[in-house]
Design a protein around this motif. Structure first.
Motif, PDB file in Angstrom:
ATOM      1  N   GLY A  57       0.789  -1.228   0.000  1.00  0.00           N
ATOM      2  CA  GLY A  57       0.000   0.000   0.000  1.00  0.00           C
ATOM      3  C   GLY A  57       0.820   1.276   0.000  1.00  0.00           C
ATOM      4  N   TYR A  61       0.651   4.057  -2.861  1.00  0.00           N
ATOM      5  CA  TYR A  61       0.240   5.432  -2.564  1.00  0.00           C
ATOM      6  C   TYR A  61       1.233   6.424  -3.175  1.00  0.00           C
ATOM      7  CZ  TYR A  61      -0.151   9.825  -0.118  1.00  0.00           C
ATOM      8  OH  TYR A  61      -0.239  11.165   0.146  1.00  0.00           O
ATOM      9  N   LEU A  73      -8.047   8.775  -5.302  1.00  0.00           N
ATOM     10  CA  LEU A  73      -7.712   7.639  -4.450  1.00  0.00           C
ATOM     11  C   LEU A  73      -8.828   7.357  -3.437  1.00  0.00           C
ATOM     12  CD1 LEU A  73      -3.899   8.187  -3.801  1.00  0.00           C
ATOM     13  CD2 LEU A  73      -4.994   6.510  -5.311  1.00  0.00           C
ATOM     14  N   LEU A  74      -9.422   8.392  -2.875  1.00  0.00           N
ATOM     15  CA  LEU A  74     -10.528   8.188  -1.934  1.00  0.00           C
ATOM     16  C   LEU A  74     -11.724   7.558  -2.641  1.00  0.00           C
ATOM     17  CD1 LEU A  74     -10.372  11.446   0.210  1.00  0.00           C
ATOM     18  CD2 LEU A  74      -9.846   9.122   0.964  1.00  0.00           C
ATOM     19  N   GLY A  77     -11.030   4.046  -3.448  1.00  0.00           N
ATOM     20  CA  GLY A  77     -11.125   3.257  -2.226  1.00  0.00           C
ATOM     21  C   GLY A  77     -12.554   2.850  -1.907  1.00  0.00           C
ATOM     22  N   VAL A  80     -13.293   0.019  -4.309  1.00  0.00           N
ATOM     23  CA  VAL A  80     -12.608  -1.217  -3.919  1.00  0.00           C
ATOM     24  C   VAL A  80     -13.318  -1.861  -2.735  1.00  0.00           C
ATOM     25  CG1 VAL A  80     -10.481  -2.148  -2.886  1.00  0.00           C
ATOM     26  CG2 VAL A  80     -10.348  -0.600  -4.849  1.00  0.00           C
ATOM     27  N   GLU A  81     -13.664  -1.062  -1.748  1.00  0.00           N
ATOM     28  CA  GLU A  81     -14.332  -1.618  -0.561  1.00  0.00           C
ATOM     29  C   GLU A  81     -15.688  -2.212  -0.940  1.00  0.00           C
ATOM     30  OE1 GLU A  81     -14.688  -0.967   4.102  1.00  0.00           O
ATOM     31  OE2 GLU A  81     -13.089  -0.132   2.881  1.00  0.00           O
ATOM     32  N   HIS A 107      -5.759  -1.070  -0.517  1.00  0.00           N
ATOM     33  CA  HIS A 107      -6.761  -0.017  -0.304  1.00  0.00           C
ATOM     34  C   HIS A 107      -6.761   0.489   1.128  1.00  0.00           C
ATOM     35  CE1 HIS A 107     -10.639   1.551   0.950  1.00  0.00           C
ATOM     36  NE2 HIS A 107     -10.882   0.410   1.568  1.00  0.00           N
ATOM     37  N   VAL A 110      -3.764   2.784   1.666  1.00  0.00           N
ATOM     38  CA  VAL A 110      -3.893   4.021   0.877  1.00  0.00           C
ATOM     39  C   VAL A 110      -4.988   4.906   1.479  1.00  0.00           C
ATOM     40  CG1 VAL A 110      -4.522   4.969  -1.376  1.00  0.00           C
ATOM     41  CG2 VAL A 110      -2.947   3.025  -1.228  1.00  0.00           C
ATOM     42  N   TRP A 111      -6.154   4.313   1.801  1.00  0.00           N
ATOM     43  CA  TRP A 111      -7.235   5.097   2.402  1.00  0.00           C
ATOM     44  C   TRP A 111      -6.766   5.731   3.713  1.00  0.00           C
ATOM     45  CZ3 TRP A 111     -12.180   6.469   1.007  1.00  0.00           C
ATOM     46  CH2 TRP A 111     -12.935   7.094   2.002  1.00  0.00           C
TER      47      TRP A 111
END
Length: 192
Positions: A57, A61, A73-74, A77, A80-81, A107, A110-111
């Protein structure tokens, strides 16, 4: 926290993300053994997949953030979730679950980096402790409530049910958070 749209969005988003995550993962051992048919050793390897993703991660990032920005990225995320819960709800393939959990590990890191950085950049120093405490309460409180919910759902309706509920919850969160997250972009906040 309440007066900043982006920080407020991060707060309620982490509450629901951890609620939905723990709803599914409260029964992770049973899910792996009964639904995926994994042995104890294979379960250990499954857990390692998330850890390997988490280790990856940080470089991911650093590679992606300058190119796509924190807002992307948010939002990625959230997707991805959401997809993670969908895959876990419908598959019985251990290989697909390993890949999914590796991506989820990336994820999660990165989150965490993006949300923490964004929250701290948007928060005045005198309020940092209060905002971080509210965020931590949302994070831990969501996880605790989710674990309880997941156990009840799995016991009454089956091991895949918490993941189905988590998927539906994350679809709603993604739809509601998508636009307000634009108020929290780190790259713009940091004025690079």
């Amino acid at each position: 926290m309440w007066n900043h749209a982006g920080v407020r969005t991060l707060g309620w988003t982490i509450l629901v993300m951890n609620l939905t995550f723990m709803a599914g993962f409260a029964t992770w051992v049973l899910y792996a053994k009964q639904r995926l048919g994994l042995s104890e050793t294979q379960f250990g390897l499954l857990i390692s997949a998330s850890a390997i993703g988490a280790i990856a991660g940080m470089p991911v990032y650093h590679l992606l953030e300058p190119r796509v920005g924190s807002l992307t990225l948010l939002r990625a995320g959230l997707v991805v979730e959401t997809v993670t819960h969908l895959v876990l709800a419908v598959t019985r393939s251990p290989g697909l679950v390993v890949v999914t959990m590796t991506v989820f590990g990336v994820h999660a890191v990165v989150w965490g980096i993006v949300s923490t950085t964004a929250r701290q950049l948007a928060t005045p120093d005198v309020l940092m402790g209060r905002v971080n405490n509210v965020y931590a309460l949302a994070s831990v409180g969501g996880a605790a409530a989710g674990a309880l919910l997941g156990g009840v759902l799995a016991q009454r309706f089956g091991l895949a049910t918490p993941f189905v509920v988590a998927f539906v919850g994350m679809v709603i969160v993604t739809a509601l958070a998508w636009r307000p997250l634009r108020h929290i972009a780190v790259r713009e906040s940091a004025a690079r």
